[in-house]
Design a protein around this motif. Structure first.
Motif, PDB file in Angstrom:
ATOM      1  N   THR A  23      16.036  46.753  20.481  1.00  0.00           N
ATOM      2  CA  THR A  23      15.289  46.426  21.697  1.00  0.00           C
ATOM      3  C   THR A  23      13.995  47.230  21.837  1.00  0.00           C
ATOM      4  O   THR A  23      13.208  46.978  22.737  1.00  0.00           O
ATOM      5  N   ASN A  41      25.134  46.646  27.642  1.00  0.00           N
ATOM      6  CA  ASN A  41      23.680  46.565  27.606  1.00  0.00           C
ATOM      7  C   ASN A  41      23.285  45.221  27.016  1.00  0.00           C
ATOM      8  O   ASN A  41      23.820  44.806  25.984  1.00  0.00           O
ATOM      9  N   ALA A  43      19.977  42.604  25.927  1.00  0.00           N
ATOM     10  CA  ALA A  43      18.546  42.569  25.638  1.00  0.00           C
ATOM     11  C   ALA A  43      18.185  41.284  24.916  1.00  0.00           C
ATOM     12  O   ALA A  43      19.012  40.694  24.219  1.00  0.00           O
ATOM     13  N   VAL A  45      15.761  39.922  22.106  1.00  0.00           N
ATOM     14  CA  VAL A  45      15.034  40.509  20.985  1.00  0.00           C
ATOM     15  C   VAL A  45      14.202  39.444  20.275  1.00  0.00           C
ATOM     16  O   VAL A  45      14.726  38.394  19.881  1.00  0.00           O
ATOM     17  N   THR A  68      13.614  34.113  20.291  1.00  0.00           N
ATOM     18  CA  THR A  68      14.376  35.307  20.642  1.00  0.00           C
ATOM     19  C   THR A  68      15.864  35.138  20.362  1.00  0.00           C
ATOM     20  O   THR A  68      16.373  34.018  20.249  1.00  0.00           O
ATOM     21  N   ASP A  70      19.590  36.930  21.900  1.00  0.00           N
ATOM     22  CA  ASP A  70      20.217  37.822  22.876  1.00  0.00           C
ATOM     23  C   ASP A  70      21.231  38.726  22.174  1.00  0.00           C
ATOM     24  O   ASP A  70      22.093  38.243  21.432  1.00  0.00           O
TER      25      ASP A  70
END
Length: 366
Positions: A23, A41, A43, A45, A68, A70
């Motif tokens: 990330t 967590n 993010a 990416v 992207t 996830d």
């Protein structure tokens, strides 16, 4: 797209360090003790894709937008996680919705970094984690089986699902993952999996976390992981999570030079992101204009109208046709005008299956 990758592993194997590097943000606390990551967590990416930069050289846009993936990082698991040890159950539930699991495995010795099992043994660690995934699936299945047996008395469709659920339960009793169940193509199994999201049925990528020496020469730990992965049909990416994290603060050209000094051609993280994107069954098509050059994420096999919907739902409803230029042609003929003049622009209709790398422009009715 709602598709993602869950990062799992024992405590202190490099999970959160890898997440930090993925990330490029220090939002997953890394500490030398178990359970330092309390909440999962998450993010988004960007997927490294040099094709975007090549398109941008021709179009000179204001911005570049990548596809992207996830990623979800959960706390380290231990023996008994499925039964609640180390808060394991709480975390396992967080990865049921992902499609791919990145299983981080420690493949180096360092007396300054504790190991929850007090020794380095990647195959044992893999067995611990993947057994816990199976045990968690057993718990889910048992709850469902009780309901199915009651429903089966009055519902024939439930009886069919109950029958395959019992067969699957017997399979799991042998500590075999759902992914090796012989009847996975059965319609009733598909119904069951769609609801329960079996953890041991997900695609696995092994992340072999090594020290710097392990980047230059494959050690016995990595060899063991690769041999196991080959036997189960999984992929392995070798990386040094600490090195990857150290590159966070570097500019791209500095990072490239750093890797060269280490004798590495490409970041392990880039390999993981691209591999995850592929394993999720995703592909990218491009739009290229002065405002932006952008990669749009679709599922492999989507036809043009469905692919257009990721830009806007109205594009699918009012789809007329797609103007398509292959990426290689777009580059070779220096953009849209040159491609048109060379006869490389195609008009495609509703049945066209979009290919990875297509440069597209949609025509639609408002």
């Amino acid at each position: 797209m709602g598709l993602g990758v869950g990062i799992v592993g024992l405590p202190n194997v490099g999970k959160s360090t890898t997440f930090n590097a993925l990330t490029k943000a220090q939002n997953a606390e890394s500490a030398n003790y178990p359970f330092c990551t309390i909440e999962p967590n998450k993010a988004v990416v960007p997927v490294p894709d040099p094709r975007l930069e090549e398109l941008a050289k021709i179009v000179n846009p204001e911005r570049i937008q990548h596809s992207t993936v996830d990623f979800v990082d959960i706390a380290g698991l231990v023996k008994g996680a499925s039964a609640g040890e180390g808060l394991g159950n709480q975390f396992l539930s967080n990865i049921r919705e992902v499609e791919v699991i990145l299983h981080m495995v420690r493949c180096f010795e360092d007396e300054n970094i504790t190991h929850v099992e007090n020794s380095i043994n990647p195959l044992r660690d893999i067995e611990i984690i993947e057994s816990e995934l199976i045990f968690a699936d057993v718990q889910q299945l048992d709850k469902k089986l009780d309901r199915l047996k009651r429903q089966a008395k009055v519902d024939k469709s439930a009886a069919g699902i109950a029958e395959i659920a019992e067969a699957l339960r017997a399979h799991l009793d042998e500590i075999k993952p759902v992914s090796t169940f012989a009847r996975r193509e059965d319609e009733n199994f598909q119904i069951l999996d769609k609801e329960l999201r079996f953890l041991s049925n997900k695609t696995i990528i092994y992340g072999a976390n090594v020290d710097e020496a392990g980047l230059l020469e494959e050690n016995d730990f990595v060899k063991a992981v690769k041999e196991h992965a080959k036997a189960v049909g999984a992929d392995v990416v070798v990386l040094c999570a600490k090195v990857e994290e150290e590159m966070i603060a570097l500019e791209d050209d500095e990072a490239e030079e750093f890797l060269k000094e280490l004798g590495i051609e490409e970041s392990g993280l880039k390999q993981i992101i691209r591999l995850a994107f592929d394993k999720l069954g995703l592909a990218s098509y491009f739009t290229a204009g002065v405002k932006e050059v952008r990669a749009w994420t679709i599922e492999k096999g989507w036809k043009a109208p469905k692919a257009a919907s990721v830009i806007h739902n109205d594009f699918e409803k009012g789809f007329i046709r797609a103007e398509v230029i292959g990426y290689n042609d777009f580059i070779a003929y220096k953009g849209e005008t040159g491609s048109k003049e060379a006869g490389k622009m195609r008009l495609e209709g509703k049945e066209y299956v979009v290919q990875d790398g297509d440069v597209m422009h949609f025509r639609f009715n408002v």
